[in-house]
Each structure stands twice: as structure tokens, then as C-alpha cells.
Design a protein around this motif. Structure first.
Motif, PDB file in Angstrom:
ATOM      1  N   ARG B 158      19.865  -4.097  40.490  1.00  0.00           N
ATOM      2  CA  ARG B 158      19.301  -2.918  41.148  1.00  0.00           C
ATOM      3  C   ARG B 158      20.315  -2.254  42.072  1.00  0.00           C
ATOM      4  NH1 ARG B 158      13.540  -3.659  43.771  1.00  0.00           N
ATOM      5  NH2 ARG B 158      14.703  -4.692  45.435  1.00  0.00           N
ATOM      6  N   ASN B 159      21.256  -3.062  42.585  1.00  0.00           N
ATOM      7  CA  ASN B 159      22.314  -2.489  43.428  1.00  0.00           C
ATOM      8  C   ASN B 159      23.034  -1.377  42.673  1.00  0.00           C
ATOM      9  OD1 ASN B 159      22.310  -4.084  45.926  1.00  0.00           O
ATOM     10  ND2 ASN B 159      22.839  -5.800  44.603  1.00  0.00           N
ATOM     11  N   LEU B 163      23.161   2.596  43.627  1.00  0.00           N
ATOM     12  CA  LEU B 163      24.443   3.252  43.906  1.00  0.00           C
ATOM     13  C   LEU B 163      24.686   4.417  42.957  1.00  0.00           C
ATOM     14  CD1 LEU B 163      26.631   0.096  44.616  1.00  0.00           C
ATOM     15  CD2 LEU B 163      26.079   1.909  46.247  1.00  0.00           C
ATOM     16  N   GLU B 164      24.406   4.198  41.676  1.00  0.00           N
ATOM     17  CA  GLU B 164      24.609   5.270  40.705  1.00  0.00           C
ATOM     18  C   GLU B 164      23.669   6.440  40.984  1.00  0.00           C
ATOM     19  OE1 GLU B 164      26.967   5.441  38.037  1.00  0.00           O
ATOM     20  OE2 GLU B 164      27.790   3.858  39.317  1.00  0.00           O
ATOM     21  N   SER B 165      22.428   6.130  41.410  1.00  0.00           N
ATOM     22  CA  SER B 165      21.455   7.186  41.723  1.00  0.00           C
ATOM     23  C   SER B 165      21.955   8.025  42.895  1.00  0.00           C
ATOM     24  CB  SER B 165      20.097   6.591  42.084  1.00  0.00           C
ATOM     25  OG  SER B 165      19.558   5.887  41.008  1.00  0.00           O
ATOM     26  N   SER B 310      17.054  -8.227  48.947  1.00  0.00           N
ATOM     27  CA  SER B 310      16.301  -7.095  48.404  1.00  0.00           C
ATOM     28  C   SER B 310      16.809  -5.792  48.990  1.00  0.00           C
ATOM     29  CB  SER B 310      14.821  -7.303  48.727  1.00  0.00           C
ATOM     30  OG  SER B 310      14.043  -6.305  48.127  1.00  0.00           O
ATOM     31  N   HIS B 311      16.064  -4.727  48.762  1.00  0.00           N
ATOM     32  CA  HIS B 311      16.424  -3.414  49.278  1.00  0.00           C
ATOM     33  C   HIS B 311      15.253  -2.804  50.003  1.00  0.00           C
ATOM     34  CE1 HIS B 311      18.934  -4.002  45.597  1.00  0.00           C
ATOM     35  NE2 HIS B 311      19.863  -3.767  46.496  1.00  0.00           N
ATOM     36  N   ARG B 312      15.558  -1.957  50.971  1.00  0.00           N
ATOM     37  CA  ARG B 312      14.500  -1.280  51.715  1.00  0.00           C
ATOM     38  C   ARG B 312      13.929  -0.161  50.849  1.00  0.00           C
ATOM     39  NH1 ARG B 312      17.142   2.246  56.352  1.00  0.00           N
ATOM     40  NH2 ARG B 312      15.333   3.542  55.834  1.00  0.00           N
ATOM     41  N   PRO B 432      23.157  -1.597  49.130  1.00  0.00           N
ATOM     42  CA  PRO B 432      23.708  -1.956  47.821  1.00  0.00           C
ATOM     43  C   PRO B 432      25.227  -2.023  47.787  1.00  0.00           C
ATOM     44  CG  PRO B 432      22.539   0.158  47.724  1.00  0.00           C
ATOM     45  CD  PRO B 432      22.258  -0.428  49.049  1.00  0.00           C
ATOM     46  N   GLU B 433      25.903  -1.141  48.563  1.00  0.00           N
ATOM     47  CA  GLU B 433      27.365  -1.165  48.532  1.00  0.00           C
ATOM     48  C   GLU B 433      27.936  -2.416  49.200  1.00  0.00           C
ATOM     49  OE1 GLU B 433      25.524   1.252  49.901  1.00  0.00           O
ATOM     50  OE2 GLU B 433      26.117   1.597  52.005  1.00  0.00           O
TER      51      GLU B 433
END
Lengths: 260, 476
Positions: B158-159, B163-165, B310-312, B432-433
Motif C-alpha cells: 500500500r505504501n 506514493l504513486e497516487s 499501517s497508514h492514517r 509511506p515514504e
């Protein structure tokens, strides 16, 4: 009883095609008709005769199945087999299509305005019932997509005084919906008919609901509120609807429509 | 003559009251041969069909097949058995592969890799009353017990999706002058939304969709390309299973874009839902809570986290938040700490704005559920969409509420969802970075951000579904 009805006029309404539905405007001065020629026609009297005051064309690509006037009488909704519902605004004798409601996957079978005037319901062969909301700027937005029925939904009708919606379907049931938080939910299913339920009508008091079916009966359903004196059980705070009468043996074939 | 197709395909009703719109979307190619057209069809005992021409020659006819690859969840299903197709891609398939491994020769065995989504993990955590870390470790233990070789977490892939998004949005925002369809960017991680968009508004909507692959499919690239190389295996020797909160992910995995022609293998071979994992546990007679936790696997040898991360930004991936924060910084030099959501007509439709000097410079929205998708698409069609980016999800309340998540018979849905959401957000988040291993992979595996490899392995494309031009179109 048949002898007391007198034919006033016979009007060829939709050339070479079926006339599917008629609706009087709230004031009772105009009659809207719709049909297989993909048009809606508005009829009014001029002296003793009935004349066509407007033809609403360019709205639909297929048969127009139903038309419904808004409670204020200034708008007309037309439901079509082309899967769309057009909203027409009346400007004296002219009608202008202000918007087209899209989203149903196939034929729209019925459309109905809520008494409050700012909610609209449509139903379709895609088995769903959609509730739409209109704001002051004539912008329509979908509020809910209800997928409770398991077959083609034939008819939708609003309760005369409560924000309550009813639908009739090829799945032999009638379903009732109400608003819950920010969505609409089906809170009751009326079973009993043995075949397609074609139409529904609430009586003016809203106490009783009549349904008619391909099973050649008309059933009358009655609302019982929680803690009613008849002792009819209710689930939570939702009213219960019970069939109080089945009228059979009066028609030898499918009953397509019913009105109080 | 018995037809292998249901009556639906054969309905050619001239009455426009019941239109023949239940057309199967799969186009059937018919090889037209010149010559006399008359032939008989002969059915063999084994059910195969032979065409017998007038001169006596026979030709075996191919059965038209509908597989999950063709399944677009349209309403014109020939088999009326999407459920049949979907169950073909189930935990039973995983079992079969594991069992086959037991009896296969060493060189014929397949390396079984399972990638678990954080949403499925949260659902299992709620079911067994465990915290996310224990759930992750015990799940790893369970899968390895039954014959799986590696267990990964799609939060890692998902990272890349995030990042791509971020990069994609900034590019499209800057390129507004050149293209009318640059904005809004519509998130594309949800396959339910993508199927609907391709089928219903294909050519209109596709230009707006984000081309970034979902975490599931980035994991597919990671496992079948990067990991395969690491293990000195060709991609077809790996059997990659993902555990997802919904059934639509099974359709996503079956897309031809995610099939390698070179190796005749899918990036994701099988998708099982959270519910199917629960069934597996039941079939094995295992209660997750009783298992001894195992150490977590990671794709990068340099990474050895023993806790999931995870991610926020909510339970559906956090696309809106990550793209918003990055865009605010890159495009306007504004650092955003907390994101404030403004609910619109219902709780599944919310918006976020960024103001600079009294003007709204960024206008984002999150639209979950069919009714909100409808309204969004209608606004777009009328040229009345004020948003620059929309995180679109098919399920009300998002992925944590997916159709494949576990249900508790004694707990009301809302309460259970709350519990799952709490467990999901318990996992520590990171940008993610900054996630360990990501920069290294961009460098070594992808040969740089924005490289050709990155474009090929981290992005995808969409295809409009051709509909019959008129619903009265009758195919004789």
C-alpha cells in the motif's frame, strides 16, 4: 353502478400506440397522458371539448410508462422504459424538461412524489426503488437505493401524511420503507398475495393500504401502531401492517390498478 | 437440442415492455465460413457438440465458456452463477495447491505466499478478541502450519499505491491546462467501483480514473516479480493468495491486465475473503487465539519489523489524506497536520478543503456507497463536480465493512464495525515514504521513481465495456 357512469368524450391520445397512464393534476384542470409513442400529452377542456394543450416530446427514447404531478402542480415527472425519469416544469401551457434522473439499469415502471413535495421515488425492473431529493434550485440527488425486492418493482406510492413509502413487486410482496438516520430502510414486507402485486393505494386517511394483484384479489392492509388497543404485536417502534381483508371472486383476471 | 446456456441469452422478445436487455456482455466470436450455411448439430454422449455439414464432414464445436476473467458483475450473466465462478476461487483452491505440494516432486512444488490485508486482519482480531499484532503473528503461524511458505501484509504494498497516487495527482493537477479530463482524479483501488465505472460509464469515466494499482495488485507485482527473482523462481512457480475484506477483489485479480502472458500466470492467483479464512480455521479445528504466535515475514531482508504498521486516513487505505497532504505541500507549500472532514448529505460523503488567502485551492471528497457514487457521476456528467480528487469506495463505511468481513451473530452490525475500526486504527502508522524498504525497492527493483518499470509494475489501465447500442438490439 355501471349505469351511473356516462361517457363524456373519447379522445385518441397516442396515435398508433398504447396509452399507458393518465394523471389528473392536483387542481383537477389538466389530464396528463403518456404512451408507447414516447410522448406525454397534456389535455384540458375548451368549452365542452377536450383538447391537447401540450405535447412533451424529446424527453424519452422509449415508451413512457407513468406520469405523476408534483403536489404543487407545477412539475410533472415521466417514467420511461428507457431507464430514465424526466422532470418537466410547467410554465403556463408550456413544459420544459428541467432534468433527467438517470441511474436505473433498465425500465422505470413507476414514479411518485411525496406529499411534502421535495422527495420523489422511482422503481424499476432492475428490482430497486430509488428515493430522490430535490432542493430549491431544482437539483435532484439520489438519497437512497433500496434493493429489498427480489424481482421487478411495479409500483411505488407515498403515504398521504407520513414520510413512508410503499412498493409493489413481481416477487408477490409489498414493502414499506422509512427514513432511518441518513438512509432509507425497508421496515416491513407484506406477504399474502400469490402472484405479482401490480398496484397500491393508501386511503386518504392513510390508515389502510389497498393492493391488487395478478392473483385476482385486492387485499386491504391496516396499520397498527405500537401499543395499539387491538393487541397486535409490533417490532420496536415500527408500526405493524396486517391484512384485514381479501376481496376475491370479483374479477376473473389480473387486477392492474386500484384506487380509493 | 439442449442448450448449454440459460433461457436468458435466448430471450428475444419483441415486446418493448420486457426488453431483451439481459445481454451477456461477453462477445462471442463466430468464425464465419463461406459455403452453404446448412449444417446439423450432433451431440455426443459425453456432451460435446459436433457440427455435421452437408458433405458429412464433422467439426467439433467449441463450448463458449464464461470464466471469472470475463466476469464483470454485469446483469447479463449467461450462467447466472457468478457465485459459482467466485467459489472456484476460494479457500478450497488454496487447499488443493497445498495438498498438491505434499505429493509433488521437489522441482514441481509451488511456493505458496499469502498476503493479508489489514482490514481482514482487523476483522479477525475483533472475532477472536486479539490485538492486531497478535492477530498478525498468529495468522502467520496458522498459515505456515497448513503449508504456506510466506505470509505478508498488504500494508507494505500500500505504501507504493499511496506514493504513486500522490505523485500522479500533483502531475495531473499541474497538467490541467493541457487536458480537460485531468481533474478530478478518481481513486481506483476499489474494484467494485471500477467494474461499475467500466460497465456503465466506460468511455466517459475512464479518463478520470487513477491509473495506480491497488495494494493487492502492487503486492502481485512484488511477489511475482521481485520476490520470485529473490527466490530464483519463475513467477508461475509461486502461488500467490491474498486475504481480502470483499468478493470484488476476486474479480480484480482475474483481470487480464494482471495476467502475465510470458509466464502464463496471474499476479494474484487466488483471493480469499476474511470469511473464507475463518472457514479454513474452522475446518482445521484451530482457534486463532490458541495458536503460538510466529515471527512476521517481510519482503525485504533489510526489514524485520515484528509489529504491523499501517497508514492514517481511515480503513479504506487513506488515499484522500495522503494525496491531500502531499498536494498541499508540493503545490501550495502548506503543511497540513490535521485533516478536517465536512460531512455532506450523508456520513458516506464527506469533503475536505484547503484554503490559501481566503480562496479554496484544493477541494477533495470521499464518496462511499452506490448512492453517493451515483450523485458524483451525475455531477461529473453535468460538469458540476467541484472536486479535484475523490476517494471512491463501493461499500458504505468503506473496506472495513466489506462484504467478505466476518459477522457476529450476537453483535449488531454497527457495534461490530466500531470494534473493527478501533482495532484497525490501533496499528501504528507511518508515512509511506518512510516505510523501511520502500526507497530501497524503488531504487533496486524499479530503477527509480517514474521509471518505465515503475509505470509497468505499479500502474494499470481500464477498458470500457461495450454495450449493445440499443436495448432492442436482437441478436439472431
Amino acid at each position: 353502478m355501471k349505469d351511473s357512469l356516462v361517457l363524456l368524450a373519447r379522445v385518441p391520445a397516442h396515435p398508433d400506440s398504447r396509452c399507458w397512464f393518465l394523471a389528473w393534476n392536483p387542481a383537477g384542470t389538466l389530464l396528463a397522458s403518456c404512451g408507447g409513442d414516447r410522448r406525454v400529452r397534456i389535455w384540458g377542456t375548451e368549452g365542452d371539448s377536450w383538447i391537447c394543450k401540450s405535447v412533451l416530446s424529446e424527453g424519452h427514447q422509449r415508451t413512457v410508462r407513468k406520469v405523476a404531478w408534483s403536489p404543487c402542480g407545477n412539475y410533472l415527472a415521466s417514467a420511461s422504459f428507457d431507464a430514465t425519469t424526466c422532470i418537466w416544469k410547467k410554465n403556463q401551457d408550456d413544459f420544459e424538461c428541467v432534468t433527467t434522473l438517470e441511474g436505473h439499469e433498465n425500465e422505470v415502471k413507476s414514479v411518485a412524489w411525496a406529499p411534502s413535495g421535495n422527495l420523489l421515488a422511482t422503481c424499476s425492473r432492475d428490482k430497486s426503488v430509488w428515493v430522490w431529493e430535490v432542493d430549491e434550485e431544482d437539483e435532484y440527488e439520489c438519497v437512497s437505493v433500496l434493493n429489498s425486492h427480489t424481482q421487478d418493482v411495479k409500483h411505488v406510492v407515498w403515504h398521504p401524511s407520513q414520510e413512508l413509502l410503499a412498493s409493489a413487486s413481481y416477487d408477490d410482496t409489498v414493502k414499506l420503507y422509512r427514513e432511518e438516520e441518513d438512509d432509507w430502510v425497508c421496515y416491513a414486507t407484506l406477504e399474502g398475495h400469490e402472484s405479482t402485486v401490480w398496484s397500491l393505494a393508501f386511503d386518504p386517511s392513510g390508515q389502510r393500504l389497498a393492493s391488487c394483484s395478478d392473483d385476482r384479489t385486492v387485499r386491504i392492509w391496516r396499520q397498527y401502531l405500537p401499543n395499539n388497543e387491538q393487541g397486535v404485536a409490533c417490532s420496536g417502534s415500527d408500526p405493524s401492517w396486517k391484512c384485514i381483508c381479501t376481496l376475491s371472486g370479483f374479477h376473473s383476471r389480473t387486477i392492474y390498478d386500484v384506487a380509493w | 437440442m439442449a442448450s448449454p446456456f440459460s433461457g436468458v441469452l435466448q430471450l428475444t422478445d419483441l415486446d418493448d415492455f420486457i426488453g431483451p436487455s439481459q445481454d451477456c456482455i461477453k462477445p462471442m466470436k463466430v468464425d464465419k465460413r463461406s459455403g452453404s450455411g446448412v449444417a446439423k448439430i450432433h451431440i455426443e454422449d459425453d456432451g460435446s457438440y459436433f457440427q455435421v455439414t452437408q458433405d458429412g464432414g464433422t467439426r467439433k464445436l467449441e463450448k463458449a465458456k464464461i470464466s471469472l476473467d470475463d466476469c464483470l458483475a454485469c446483469s447479463g450473466c449467461v450462467t447466472s452463477a457468478e457465485t459459482v465462478l467466485i467459489t472456484q476461487q476460494s479457500h478450497e483452491e488454496l487447499r488443493k495447491v497445498i495438498d498438491a505440494n505434499k505429493t509433488a516432486a521437489p522441482g514441481q512444488q509451488r511456493l505458496v505466499v499469502v498476503s493479508v490485508s489489514p482490514q481482514s486482519r482487523a476483522s479477525l482480531a475483533a472475532q477472536f478478541g486479539l490485538n492486531p499484532t497478535d492477530t498478525a503473528r498468529k495468522l502467520t503461524a496458522f498459515f505456515k502450519k497448513i503449508g504456506v511458505h510466506y505470509v505478508f501484509d498488504t500494508s507494505f504494498s500500500r505504501n507504493f499505491s499511496l506514493l504513486e497516487s500522490q505523485r500522479e495527482f500533483v502531475q495531473r493537477f499541474r497538467g490541467q491546462a493541457d487536458s480537460q479530463q485531468a481533474l478530478p482524479v478518481l481513486a481506483s483501488a476499489c474494484p467494485g467501483w471500477i467494474c461499475y465505472a467500466e460497465k456503465t460509464h466506460g468511455s466517459f469515466l475512464i479518463p478520470y480514473l487513477s491509473t495506480v494499482r491497488s495494494p493487492q495488485q502492487v503486492m502481485g507485482s512484488l511477489v511475482k516479480d521481485f520476490f520470485a527473482q529473490q527466490q530464483h523462481l519463475t513467477p508461475d512457480r509461486i502461488y500467490h493468495v491474498t486475504v481480502m475484506p470483499c468478493y470484488d477483489k476476486k474479480l480484480e485479480a482475474s483481470r487480464p491486465d494482471f495476467f502475465s502472458q510470458d509466464y502464463q500466470t496471474r499476479d494474484v492467483d487466488c483471493v480469499v475473503t476474511t470469511g473464507e479464512v475463518f472457514k479454513l480455521l474452522e475446518e482445521e479445528g484451530v482457534s486463532l487465539s490458541e495458536l503460538e504466535p510466529a515471527p512476521l515475514d517481510s519482503l525485504c531482508s533489510s526489514v524485520s519489523a515484528q509489529e504491523p504498521s499501517s497508514h492514517r486516513g481511515g480503513g479504506s487505505g487513506g488515499y484522500l489524506e495522503h494525496v491531500f497532504q502531499h498536494a498541499a505541500r508540493e503545490l501550495f507549500g502548506i503543511h497540513v497536520d490535521e485533516i478536517t472532514y465536512r460531512p455532506l448529505r450523508n456520513k458516506d460523503f464527506q469533503e475536505v478543503t484547503l484554503e490559501k488567502e481566503g480562496q479554496i485551492v484544493l477541494h477533495f471528497a470521499a464518496a462511499y456507497g452506490f448512492r453517493n457514487i451515483q450523485n458524483l457521476v451525475q455531477k461529473l456528467k453535468r460538469g458540476r463536480c467541484p472536486y479535484h480528487y475523490v476517494e471512491v469506495m463501493a461499500c458504505p463505511a468503506g473496506c472495513l465493512n466489506g462484504g467478505g468481513q466476518l459477522k457476529a451473530p450476537n453483535t449488531p452490525g454497527k457495534e461490530l464495525l466500531q470494534r473493527v475500526e478501533t482495532l484497525y486504527s490501533m496499528v501504528r502508522t507511518e508515512a509511506p515514504e518512510d516505510a523501511p524498504g520502500i526507497q530501497e525497492l524503488y531504487r533496486c527493483w524499479l530503477q527509480g521513481e517514474g521509471s518505465e518499470r515503475a509505470g509497468r509494475l505499479l500502474h494499470t489501465s481500464y477498458h470500457a465495456v461495450e454495450k449493445a447500442s440499443s436495448s432492442l438490439g436482437i441478436r439472431w
